[in-house]
Design a protein around this motif. Sequence first.
Motif, PDB file in Angstrom:
ATOM      1  N   SER A 209       0.828  -1.198   0.000  1.00  0.00           N
ATOM      2  CA  SER A 209       0.000   0.000   0.000  1.00  0.00           C
ATOM      3  C   SER A 209       0.866   1.254   0.000  1.00  0.00           C
TER       4      SER A 209
ATOM      5  N   ARG B  59      -3.190   1.921  -3.736  1.00  0.00           N
ATOM      6  CA  ARG B  59      -2.951   2.078  -2.291  1.00  0.00           C
ATOM      7  C   ARG B  59      -4.199   1.715  -1.508  1.00  0.00           C
ATOM      8  N   GLU B  60      -5.343   2.188  -1.976  1.00  0.00           N
ATOM      9  CA  GLU B  60      -6.607   1.901  -1.302  1.00  0.00           C
ATOM     10  C   GLU B  60      -6.940   0.411  -1.348  1.00  0.00           C
TER      11      GLU B  60
ATOM     12  N   TRP C  32      -4.836  -2.161  -1.517  1.00  0.00           N
ATOM     13  CA  TRP C  32      -3.990  -2.889  -0.557  1.00  0.00           C
ATOM     14  C   TRP C  32      -4.436  -2.599   0.867  1.00  0.00           C
ATOM     15  N   TRP C  33      -4.843  -1.360   1.143  1.00  0.00           N
ATOM     16  CA  TRP C  33      -5.294  -1.031   2.500  1.00  0.00           C
ATOM     17  C   TRP C  33      -6.579  -1.783   2.833  1.00  0.00           C
TER      18      TRP C  33
END
Length: 85
Positions: free
Chosen positions: A32, A41-42, A44-45
């Motif tokens: 992320s 990124r979102e 993976w988060w």
Amino acid sequence: MYDPYENTPTATVYDVFADTATRLAGLFVHLSDTAPTAEEREEWWRKVMALRDAKRAVPARDREQLMVHIERWRGELARLEGDPA
């Protein structure tokens, strides 16, 4: 179900479960943090949060579910780390 921890106390199997979850969450956080786009990124988060929720949902004494998650998460770690195993 095959029990690779046949002679291991369930408390220790839980420790393996927790350690595996922590390793995978750490990898997800790294992915992320280093993702090239906000969308990645979102994504993976979201995986970090889903893993956290899955970990919380498995009772510490449910040996079968602990082993199912350990196997699944180790497979995911191997896949993401490029290990053919």
